[in-house]
Enzyme design. Structure first.
Site, mmCIF file in Angstrom:
data_model
loop_
_atom_site.group_PDB
_atom_site.id
_atom_site.type_symbol
_atom_site.label_atom_id
_atom_site.label_comp_id
_atom_site.label_asym_id
_atom_site.label_seq_id
_atom_site.Cartn_x
_atom_site.Cartn_y
_atom_site.Cartn_z
ATOM 1 N N ALA A 1 0.870 -1.203 0.057
ATOM 2 C CA ALA A 1 -0.080 0.015 0.049
ATOM 3 C C ALA A 1 0.972 1.197 -0.046
ATOM 4 O O ALA A 1 2.170 1.109 0.210
ATOM 5 C CB ALA A 1 -0.871 -0.242 1.226
ATOM 6 N N GLY B 1 0.724 -5.156 0.747
ATOM 7 C CA GLY B 1 -0.456 -5.141 0.061
ATOM 8 C C GLY B 1 -0.246 -5.691 -1.419
ATOM 9 O O GLY B 1 -1.149 -6.248 -2.334
ATOM 10 N N GLU C 1 -0.782 -9.311 -0.736
ATOM 11 C CA GLU C 1 -2.106 -9.457 -0.560
ATOM 12 C C GLU C 1 -2.890 -9.455 -1.819
ATOM 13 O O GLU C 1 -3.850 -10.079 -2.267
ATOM 14 C CB GLU C 1 -2.604 -8.517 0.322
ATOM 15 C CG GLU C 1 -2.104 -8.907 1.768
ATOM 16 C CD GLU C 1 -2.104 -7.724 2.689
ATOM 17 O OE1 GLU C 1 -2.208 -6.642 2.405
ATOM 18 O OE2 GLU C 1 -2.978 -7.842 3.927
ATOM 19 N N GLU D 1 4.351 -5.695 7.090
ATOM 20 C CA GLU D 1 3.565 -4.349 7.733
ATOM 21 C C GLU D 1 4.127 -4.450 9.402
ATOM 22 O O GLU D 1 4.041 -3.441 10.052
ATOM 23 C CB GLU D 1 2.020 -4.919 7.812
ATOM 24 C CG GLU D 1 1.458 -4.805 6.557
ATOM 25 C CD GLU D 1 1.584 -5.714 5.601
ATOM 26 O OE1 GLU D 1 2.466 -6.889 5.661
ATOM 27 O OE2 GLU D 1 0.934 -6.090 4.353
HETATM 28 N N1 T1G Z 1 4.616 3.452 0.089
HETATM 29 C C1 T1G Z 1 5.217 4.560 -0.134
HETATM 30 N N2 T1G Z 1 6.386 4.865 -0.609
HETATM 31 C C2 T1G Z 1 7.345 3.919 -0.676
HETATM 32 C C3 T1G Z 1 6.947 2.640 -0.427
HETATM 33 C C4 T1G Z 1 5.612 2.316 0.139
HETATM 34 N N3 T1G Z 1 5.066 1.022 0.317
HETATM 35 N N4 T1G Z 1 7.996 1.788 -0.403
HETATM 36 C C5 T1G Z 1 8.839 2.467 -0.889
HETATM 37 N N5 T1G Z 1 8.589 3.763 -0.917
HETATM 38 C C6 T1G Z 1 9.301 4.799 -1.417
HETATM 39 C C7 T1G Z 1 10.654 5.161 -0.595
HETATM 40 O O1 T1G Z 1 10.026 6.013 0.730
HETATM 41 C C8 T1G Z 1 11.332 5.892 -1.444
HETATM 42 O O2 T1G Z 1 11.252 7.473 -1.713
HETATM 43 C C9 T1G Z 1 11.274 5.186 -2.759
HETATM 44 O O3 T1G Z 1 9.972 4.619 -2.691
HETATM 45 C C10 T1G Z 1 12.238 4.115 -2.903
HETATM 46 O O4 T1G Z 1 12.107 3.116 -1.692
HETATM 47 C C11 T1G Z 1 -2.454 -2.864 3.206
HETATM 48 C C12 T1G Z 1 -0.773 -1.635 4.824
HETATM 49 C C13 T1G Z 1 10.259 -1.968 -1.773
HETATM 50 C C14 T1G Z 1 12.072 -3.161 -0.563
HETATM 51 O O5 T1G Z 1 6.559 -1.991 4.065
HETATM 52 O O6 T1G Z 1 10.652 -2.124 1.855
HETATM 53 O O7 T1G Z 1 0.850 -2.829 2.304
HETATM 54 O O8 T1G Z 1 13.015 8.321 -0.748
HETATM 55 O O9 T1G Z 1 14.602 3.555 -0.888
HETATM 56 O O10 T1G Z 1 15.968 0.349 -1.177
HETATM 57 O O11 T1G Z 1 -1.474 -4.761 4.332
HETATM 58 O O12 T1G Z 1 11.222 0.431 -0.442
HETATM 59 O O13 T1G Z 1 12.927 7.891 -3.144
HETATM 60 O O14 T1G Z 1 11.479 9.709 -2.157
HETATM 61 O O15 T1G Z 1 13.398 1.750 -0.078
HETATM 62 O O16 T1G Z 1 15.199 -0.331 -3.512
HETATM 63 C C15 T1G Z 1 4.082 -2.869 3.156
HETATM 64 C C16 T1G Z 1 8.236 -0.771 2.086
HETATM 65 C C17 T1G Z 1 3.300 -1.318 3.303
HETATM 66 C C18 T1G Z 1 7.678 -2.188 1.871
HETATM 67 C C19 T1G Z 1 12.552 -1.085 -2.038
HETATM 68 N N6 T1G Z 1 5.180 -2.526 2.239
HETATM 69 N N7 T1G Z 1 9.288 -0.521 1.086
HETATM 70 O O17 T1G Z 1 13.823 -0.701 -1.549
HETATM 71 O O18 T1G Z 1 14.102 1.568 -2.383
HETATM 72 S S1 T1G Z 1 2.103 -1.211 4.205
HETATM 73 C C20 T1G Z 1 6.482 -2.344 2.840
HETATM 74 C C21 T1G Z 1 10.500 -1.141 1.231
HETATM 75 C C22 T1G Z 1 0.971 -2.551 3.414
HETATM 76 C C23 T1G Z 1 -1.252 -3.705 3.434
HETATM 77 C C24 T1G Z 1 -0.333 -3.061 4.227
HETATM 78 C C25 T1G Z 1 11.574 -0.951 -0.044
HETATM 79 C C26 T1G Z 1 11.614 -1.807 -1.088
HETATM 80 P P1 T1G Z 1 12.248 8.353 -1.986
HETATM 81 P P2 T1G Z 1 13.399 2.515 -1.125
HETATM 82 P P3 T1G Z 1 14.713 0.165 -2.163
#
Ligand code: T1G
Length: 686
Positions: free
Chosen positions: A63, A102, A105, A125
């Site tokens: 998400a 998400g 999911e 999450e």
């Molecule tokens: N939402 C918004 N922005 C995100 C994002 C996300 N989920 N993931 C990454 N970004 C942005 C990050 O801030 C950065 O921005 C850019 O993308 C590159 O990220 C309903 C509630 C995928 C392994 O927890 O683990 O789904 O600094 O530097 O090192 O159940 O990003 O460039 O402006 O980390 O290559 C669950 C979180 C969400 C995954 C890539 N998902 N992301 O790593 O790049 S909650 C996560 C990561 C959810 C549902 C629930 C990593 C990555 P900027 P980065 P990277």
């Protein structure tokens, strides 16, 4: 059709492609066109199957975290997944890169999942203080079983495509053209004919669950959560998947999610997620980086060896320099032993150990550093010694080589000024053990070239470190604030608290351990040596050291340690020493509560952070949080000292600091002007 979601028809199979750089997060501007496309394809007889794929470097990574805390715009993820499960024709998720949160999911809403063998699939999450809120806690157990699902969801650790296939999460893995293979797979499923059973209706894996074993696993996992709510909620949600009908479990998941997403702990952890990424955005981050191929380390002691391992672990060839062959061999032997321990624990293969050891070259001749692009000194913490080393480096290092000091406290400007190329000098303050601890303070000296700073900051990520750029002052950010946090420790003891009471106040707050336990672990002689070098004293700690009580390594320190145990036992001898010292000083003991302990240790911590911010030693308050969470164990559920200070309220902190300043007269309690300003205006800046 939107630019974020496109549909192509490939021999009767509809390929839906999401394109929302950088990580295909399921933002509202993706969800709406995706939902509309799926409705159209559900009713389109020309589409015999549907594939959902992503453009760019990864499948949906979750998400959109930036949308949390704002009103949810429909359609939400749950509605898209529910729609998917009404589609009778085969639906296939084609996963490359990472399918996280998400994203996974969404894939679980499809009948089938195919993936690159090296893809990563997970529900992280919990690292954001949440639980999977799109049905992941109810669907994942149906494919991989409750025990595996519980482990994945409570840890948040992803698994590979290959592991996912073995576990039943993925139906097929491919190398090569994933989309073409996914379309072919979907076509074959359609030609084979249905019915196609949605994951929600697949209960065979759930039926295998032994509830008592599941509960025992959940209890064991709960022991490591140290006050965090999300891991416990994750376990409850997965248990509901076992014991409740699907829709009831799904509704319960939604309630648990709603509670977590609005709580302070998740706000704190989401703050840290973005704070770590902000910290990497240093001035000049887009400049041409210097080429770093070989790294030189001067000093093969505990720190030098750990730093050398950190670079070898990142695949860098390392030249390790010591003053003598004997010292060098001692250092290399320690590195080999550390890798052997990892192999024995199963966290490293023997092949990987040999591969990493093959990256080391040892030498006692500075001339052998001439081909290094980055040279880091990790020698004795003494300015004269460091200047001598830098003088030798200046003579042998190639032009453009970055010369870094690992000093914890010393003036990097003074070191830079002692050689001919101050523009190439900066600090790289690793934390012990350097091959394990994630934090790296990169010290920007007055003349450090921007491209050198950007190069090392980028390099930090490549060796798995979390980098924070800090300015020059005694102790930079972390250790300077650590001094502030500990300034009252002995006063608290002399006034009546015991080491165990202080440590309990810290562990109840969420710290891994309190300052006295930490001192015994690190060794009290280190602080003793530092105090003597700076002409300082600590009435109780100095006496303990004079008695040879250095902590765990001598079996006695603030606590006693039974032979071989690391478990601290309160020592009446220490209590008697404290009482005697207090009596000498005419201090009558009194009861001291946890609240006072926190006010006299953590409020000065926040206050020192405010001073650091005001002096420009840290660029952002969130950088200070990143330092403390990654280098000192500040509880992630409280977001770091500055985020937590905001939760406490600047006005309250200022008021209590003024109280203690008035009653003790000690400068550590003098509120920083910027903290006063925050208390009055709600803003850090003027
Ligand atoms: N939402 C918004 N922005 C995100 C994002 C996300 N989920 N993931 C990454 N970004 C942005 C990050 O801030 C950065 O921005 C850019 O993308 C590159 O990220 C309903 C509630 C995928 C392994 O927890 O683990 O789904 O600094 O530097 O090192 O159940 O990003 O460039 O402006 O980390 O290559 C669950 C979180 C969400 C995954 C890539 N998902 N992301 O790593 O790049 S909650 C996560 C990561 C959810 C549902 C629930 C990593 C990555 P900027 P980065 P990277």
């Amino acid at each position: 059709m939107s630019s974020f979601v496109s549909v192509a028809n490939a021999n009767g199979v509809a390929a839906v492609t999401i394109d929302n750089p950088p990580v295909n997060a399921l933002s509202f501007h993706v969800r709406k066109p995706l939902y509309e496309a799926l409705i159209a394809l559900r009713d389109d007889p020309a589409a015999k199957a549907i594939v959902i794929a992503c453009a760019g470097r990864t499948f949906v990574a979750g998400a959109d975290i930036t949308e949390f805390g704002k009103p949810v715009e429909q359609p939400e993820l749950r509605a898209i997944i529910a729609l998917l499960e009404t589609i009778a024709k085969p639906t296939v998720a084609a996963i490359h890169g990472t399918a996280l949160g998400g994203g996974l999911e969404l894939a679980l809403g499809c009948h089938f999942r195919v993936a690159d063998r090296g893809a990563k699939l997970g529900l992280p999450e919990v690292k954001l203080g949440l639980l999977p809120g799109g049905g992941g806690t109810v669907r994942l157990p149906r494919l991989v079983g409750a025990a595996k699902a519980l482990g994945m969801i409570v840890s948040g650790t992803p698994i590979s495509g290959g592991e996912a296939k073995a576990a039943g999460l993925v139906d097929e893995t491919f190398d090569g053209d994933l989309l073409a293979n996914a379309v072919r797979f979907a076509s074959e499923m359609a030609d084979r004919g249905g019915p196609f059973v949605p994951v929600r209706d697949r209960n065979e894996r759930l039926a295998e669950t032994v509830l008592a074993a599941f509960d025992a696993q959940a209890v064991d996992l709960a022991k490591k959560t140290r006050g965090l709510e999300a891991p416990l909620a994750c376990a409850d949600a997965v248990r509901n998947a076992i014991t409740l009908p699907f829709d009831e479990a799904l509704a319960a998941e939604r309630q648990l999610f709603a509670k977590l997403v609005s709580g302070d702990q998740s706000r704190a952890q989401r703050h840290l997620f973005f704070a770590e990424r902000e910290a990497a955005k240093v001035p000049g981050k887009d400049l041409q980086k210097r080429r770093i191929e070989r790294v030189g380390i001067v000093g093969a002691g505990t720190m030098g060896g750990g730093i050398a391992m950190a670079f070898a672990n990142g695949g860098f060839p390392v030249t390790l320099l010591e003053t003598s062959e004997e010292a060098l061999q001692r250092g290399l032997a320690m590195i080999e032993k550390n890798y052997a321990v990892s192999v024995s624990r199963g966290s490293l293969t023997e092949a990987a150990k040999q591969q990493r050891l093959g990256l080391f070259k040892g030498s006692a001749d500075y001339g052998d550093l001439a081909d290094c692009d980055l040279i880091i000194e990790a020698v004795f913490e003494d300015m004269a010694v460091k200047k001598e080393v830098f003088g030798k480096l200046d003579a042998v290092a190639k032009p453009g080589a970055i010369l870094a000091t690992n000093t914890s406290y010393l003036d990097v400007d003074a070191i830079a000024a002692s050689i001919s190329r101050p523009q190439d000098v900066l600090g790289m303050h690793f934390f012990s053990p350097a091959n394990v601890m994630k934090l790296l303070e990169i010290v920007r000296a007055g003349k450090t070239a921007p491209d050198a700073l950007a190069t090392v900051t980028d390099l930090a990520r490549r060796i798995g470190k979390v980098a924070v750029v800090v300015g020059v002052c005694h102790g930079f950010v972390g250790n300077r604030m650590l001094s502030a946090r500990g300034a009252e420790n002995e006063a608290l003891l002399l006034e009546g608290a015991t080491p165990a009471q202080v440590d309990k106040a810290f562990s109840d707050f969420g710290w891994p351990m309190g300052p006295f336990q930490m001192g015994d672990l690190a060794g009290l002689d280190i602080g003793w040596r530092n105090r003597k070098a700076r002409g300082q004293t600590a009435v109780i700690a100095d006496t303990l050291c004079e008695q040879g009580r250095f902590g765990q390594k001598t079996g006695r320190g603030w606590y006693r340690y039974e032979s071989g145990s690391r478990e601290p036992v309160a020592d009446p001898e220490v209590d008697a020493l404290i009482r005697a010292k207090a009596a000498e000083l005419g201090i009558a003991p009194r009861a001291i509560g946890a609240g006072e302990i926190i006010e006299r240790t953590l409020y000065p911590l926040v206050n020192e952070g405010a001073k650091i911010l005001e002096e420009g030693i840290a660029a952002r308050a969130s950088d200070i949080d990143v330092v403390w969470v990654n280098g000192y164990g500040f509880p992630i559920g409280k977001g770091g000292p500055m985020f937590w200070g905001g939760l406490e309220g600047a006005a309250r902190i200022v008021e209590r600091l003024e109280h203690w300043h008035h009653s003790t007269g000690r400068a550590i309690f003098e509120p920083a002007p910027v903290l006063r300003r925050l208390a009055e205006t709600g803003r850090w800046e003027g």
